[in-house]
Design an enzyme around this catalytic site. Structure first.
Site, PDB file in Angstrom:
ATOM      1  N   CYS A   2      -4.383  -9.148   5.659  1.00 24.87           N
ATOM      2  CA  CYS A   2      -5.623  -9.865   5.344  1.00 24.87           C
ATOM      3  C   CYS A   2      -5.789 -11.111   6.192  1.00 24.87           C
ATOM      4  O   CYS A   2      -6.903 -11.514   6.516  1.00 24.87           O
ATOM      5  CB  CYS A   2      -5.657 -10.230   3.858  1.00 24.87           C
ATOM      6  SG  CYS A   2      -4.199 -11.095   3.272  1.00 24.87           S
ATOM      7  N   GLU A  35       0.686 -15.471  -5.576  1.00 18.35           N
ATOM      8  CA  GLU A  35      -0.022 -15.913  -4.368  1.00 18.35           C
ATOM      9  C   GLU A  35      -0.962 -17.061  -4.717  1.00 18.35           C
ATOM     10  O   GLU A  35      -2.097 -17.109  -4.232  1.00 18.35           O
ATOM     11  CB  GLU A  35      -0.801 -14.767  -3.737  1.00 18.35           C
ATOM     12  CG  GLU A  35       0.083 -13.598  -3.341  1.00 18.35           C
ATOM     13  CD  GLU A  35      -0.642 -12.573  -2.479  1.00 18.35           C
ATOM     14  OE1 GLU A  35      -0.211 -12.366  -1.338  1.00 18.35           O
ATOM     15  OE2 GLU A  35      -1.625 -11.987  -2.952  1.00 18.35           O
TER      16      GLU A  35
END
Lengths: 650, 650
Positions: free
Chosen positions: A402, A318
């Site tokens: 998120c 990520e």
């Protein structure tokens, strides 16, 4: 809170700014729809059951990953933190007793959950009792607390209710007693930075220096040798080399922060850490953090940033890979990372206006971040590729949710990012119709009323409100993209070059109520080209106008967008289209496209025939709001010239 | 073996063809170095320990994958099969008693391992006793047997030794008794096709029709409803929907083969299946297989084939995705798949010469397949991307070592693919210096001596040898890429159009010893363009000359190969460079490249400056033999024209 006399710009609190124009309806959508969705989906996932000590301990809902070290369920507190924060901003926008009751219910559960000693983390208290503070590397305890702090501060500002603020202050007092360099404490810090910037907000809201000191401790201790996460892993009986992500670059704890000069690892962690570093530098006046921050800024913006303000190309971590690696179709470019870049850039403005930071903040906000939220506020992007063959779409929820509350809280608080206030000074970082009441010290409030169609037009009128005449410096960002910007005060032209400081027009004068500043930024549709080291964009061109990066979609241009090419000299026209995507300025140009009538041939000796076509581009933030289809930001920059001059091919 | 009188072309056995020219030294390298490496690395991995019943049952060496259904250790017999096959061809090239002893040792172990009833599979006999024939979907029993059959046939041809041939014939007799539609048998077939084509070779070597019938059964039964693999999974107590690859397209058993019209799933499995289908069609005269084969051929070559002859773009299923999806950098394009395409194409020639098949066979052979073997015969590619940023390199071994022996056996037997023999006919499919002795029926042998520098030159002289004058048809492939080919017999020009049949020059005449055919294919460096639906190649051009596809490497051109662009009209020069990569024709051209001196700028309003440069391209098969670096097959097809005419850029 600081002993230094450094110039220090802080963002106004959200309630100080009334937002209209481009962002106003977006905040309304978040307040009307997104906040409710966030609450509903979070609670449906079982999040409140994990928090509320009055209900039985639930079963594990979300499986482990990464060698069984992590379940996203560990981060549920952070989801609540961001949702409370978003809801708080929404409450400022419009009172909503039902929403306030939902928040109070969650706050009440947290207040009841908090341990005697102040500790608060629903995962560890409810699901893994006895294991607290044993895995700071993977388990996000401080990250969760940080988000709850941010929610608490926002809710306090919005409603004056301080239950959660007090809970979180008490929790941080427990952290102060637990983590640190002093004997008997663990010299730990969080694998996922976030609490650092949250602690600065807590310090500002409470006026308590100790929370700033704790933030500074987390910044200073990070990455020191021996690495805390290795020590901690050994205590758990694990080999540090078994860490799933192999390197502490993943959490930017591979080196002390002052020795770091490359943006590495997980992109959101990086941005949150650098945000905390910048906040600490601003508030403490610690200039030793400035140079590392400048190095990291140069590394990000000079080598590792998508043209959309997206960042972190790789799904595997990520995050970041190698310099100039910016693949378009496989771009991870998490929404949270662009949101977090807005945070970092805004905090880089803490030492004073500088359009290097303001321009990037604006680019990330209007493009890489805003793309993460559908126009109707109900669907979300996690990844933000810069091209798609038509298989990338917004989703209604995610196993790791998120991003939705992150982009929602940013949109809902955008007014706070538009201004900076300091002693005797104010700055306008973002242009947007609305009104700000800024604290310029000495009990003085400076009102700035903006009238503008920005970002569709570069013309902005600012009207000053003041109780009494005052000598103040008002700095207005002049973006680097502005084409022949002009400025006047009360109708009198100002020589921009003479007042330009770090890319802002600094108007230091005696201001009176009713003074009018007219700014025209000179907004034109333009081409952008990437550094030739970005091999994925070689021979390609992107379009932008003002802060907006554009893209082409199949719904406007038909499929096979890679067939489109745009000559470097064709005129790019712009037009506001009220019925398109909620009202946008669309760009159009004559272009060429490959004629795809090849029948059964896969390869030929001669290039495809080219035919003229009209290209239409729309703002990148608005893509995938009209059904599935291809999308591309980077277009081929030329047409094969063989077809133009009619000469033989091959 | 067949009752039909259909025209039927078969490849000559390897010992019938002596190969010199381009392929001669490559076969020598395989014989001298690669075969030994294959044996050494296989035995070092523990493969022989698994086979030899005289040693204790070893521990599992290679972990399971795909939901614990597969370990590559299950396929070790196939590695031995391919290595024996490669070694057999090497022995024909040059006698090597030490190598022959190594083979005999392995053959002896298999002979001792074979069960009373004929069953032979070292994994099931030694590692999973009692589980045979319980998981045809995943466990490769018949695949392993097929490769051992191919090794046995080759070794028999090379040495006359028939121990392994007899072992495998007995094993297939056991299969005939076990699998089939008759009551008491399991109506199974292998998840990984291979045994079908092997059985045809076994039938040809032994003259036994029953092995051909077994091949036909496997072809016919595949994909019928209810799906055998689902039935079998239920018997094992598994849910068929838990299959790792989700769809039986993975093994081309989603539909009966006659209903299939799209190439799907695992690429090697697909090619092996279609090879077996074509073999069965040729040998049985079953024309109902012809139309499906033609449909599948059109689907592969019209929509799903890399310009290199590579195939199967995706790592996830080692196979096909959606039509026209041919990414370059992430291309999986397994070496085995290109090798297997050579197999399929060669078998499509069974019904008679046709340059659609011969051309693709040649393209896959010289490019996608041959790239899999380093020039020195010691290192291998598994994946064959068409571009690399410099991080893709040949390896010395692989956890799944299927590719090294596959490309080795193909190279070592290439002479067999160069010709076809039939009753009263022969065909030359591939041009290469050497001598072939072809069986044209009626006890007649046709000798064809080729003198040529192919593939560096398109000029070929063929001299005929015959014991007595004979009326024969000799068909010579005229590749579709040939530019103004010319042909003469004994100095007398032949009108190619008049003798052209399916892209071959069919010379049906009375031939005498010493007759000379001169063929000039007209070989020129040319550009290739991809169908505009291949979005990854839009605006790009590839270079080829004759059968060879070229690439650019950083070692010749410097880094940032995406900066290079080639105008559609520039002359492409060719030159044989003896000292380059073992001697190759290199291509060169004037080109332009992006000047990459952008300092800290990541994006600019103006395109990169362009500077002239000289481009050098080398054959794709030879890349990554000179150290790490970028590589690209598809070049940008033009330069931005703004820089050319000096006009302003937006």
């Amino acid at each position: 809170m600081s002993d230094t006399a450094a110039r220090r710009f802080r963002p106004p609190a959200v309630p100080q700014v009334e937002v209209r124009g481009f962002w106003g309806p977006r905040i309304d959508v978040v307040a009307d729809r997104t906040v409710g969705i966030l609450f509903d989906r979070c609670i449906a996932a079982g999040t409140l059951d994990q928090v509320d000590p009055a209900v039985p301990v639930p079963d594990l809902r979300i499986p482990f990953q990464h060698g069984n070290s992590v379940t996203t369920q560990m981060f549920w507190d952070s989801d609540f933190g961001k949702i409370i924060e978003t809801a708080a901003y929404a409450l400022h926008r419009r009172r909503d007793p039902a929403l306030e009751r939902r928040i109070d219910e969650v706050v009440d559960a947290y207040a009841r959950l908090q341990a005697e000693d102040g500790y608060l983390d629903s995962w560890f208290q409810r699901m893994r009792p006895g294991e607290r503070w044993t895995n700071l590397r993977d388990c996000h305890e401080l990250y969760n607390m940080g988000h709850l702090i941010e929610g608490a501060v926002a809710y306090f500002h919005a409603t004056g209710k301080r239950t959660l603020l007090d809970v979180m202050a008490r929790c941080m007092d427990h952290v102060i007693a637990t983590l640190g360099r002093e004997p008997g404490k663990k010299p730990g810090y969080c694998g996922h930075p976030e609490v650092e910037l949250a602690l600065v907000r807590l310090a500002r809201a409470t006026g308590e220096r100790r929370y700033l000191d704790l933030a500074a401790y987390f910044v200073d201790e990070r990455g020191r040798s021996p690495n805390y996460f290795d020590v901690e892993a050994e205590v758990r009986g694990e080999r540090s080399e078994d860490f799933w992500f192999k390197t502490h670059e993943y959490s930017q704890s591979h080196l002390p922060v002052r020795e770091q000069d490359r943006v590495v690892g997980h992109a959101v962690r990086a941005m949150y850490l650098y945000s905390g570093m910048a906040d600490v530098a601003t508030e403490t006046g610690d200039t030793t953090l400035v140079e590392p921050l400048e190095r990291l800024w140069a590394d990000l913006t000079g080598k590792n940033l998508y043209v959309t303000g997206g960042l972190g190309p790789s799904q595997a971590n990520e995050g970041f890979t190698v310099d100039y690696d910016l693949p378009n179709e496989s771009a991870y470019a998490e929404t949270c990372a662009a949101v977090a870049l807005v945070f970092w850039a805004s905090r880089m403005l803490g030492r004073g206006p500088d359009n290097r930071f303001g321009d990037v903040m604006e680019r990330a906000l209007y493009n890489g971040a805003l793309a993460g939220l559908s126009l109707d506020g109900t669907k979300f992007f996690y990844e933000n590729p810069l091209s798609s063959r038509g298989d990338h779409h917004r989703w209604t929820w995610h196993r790791c949710p998120c991003c939705p509350p992150n982009i929602a809280r940013l949109v809902a608080s955008v007014g706070s990012y538009a201004y900076g206030e300091a002693e005797g000074e104010a700055a306008v970082h973002l242009y947007c119709a609305g009104t700000a009441d800024l604290d310029v010290g000495g009990g003085r409030r400076l009102r700035v009323v903006q009238e503008t169609d920005y970002p569709w037009s570069g013309a902005v009128r600012l009207t000053v409100g003041l109780d009494a005449e005052a000598d103040l410096a008002l700095s207005l960002r002049i973006p680097a993209w502005a084409e022949g910007p002009t400025l006047s005060v009360n109708g009198e032209a100002v020589d921009l070059a003479a007042v330009s400081v770090a890319g802002y027009a600094r108007l230091a004068r005696r201001w009176s109520a009713g003074d009018v500043v007219d700014l025209d930024l000179g907004m034109r549709a333009k081409r952008l080209y990437a550094n030739p080291k970005v091999r994925q964009d070689a021979g390609r061109v992107a379009l932008r106008r003002g802060p907006l990066v554009y893209c082409v979609e199949a719904v406007d241009n038909g499929p096979l967008l890679d067939g489109l090419s745009l000559s470097p000299t064709t005129e790019i026209r712009h037009e506001f289209v009220a019925g398109l995507l909620g009202g946008v300025v669309a760009l159009s140009a004559a272009a060429e496209t490959d004629a795809a009538d090849w029948g059964g041939d896969l390869y030929r000796d001669a290039p495809p025939d080219r035919r003229p076509t009209a290209l239409q581009a729309v703002p990148y933030y608005a893509w995938d709001n009209r059904g599935p289809g291809e999308m591309a930001v980077w277009l081929r920059a030329c047409a094969p010239d063989a077809k133009r001059d009619g000469t033989a091919r091959s």
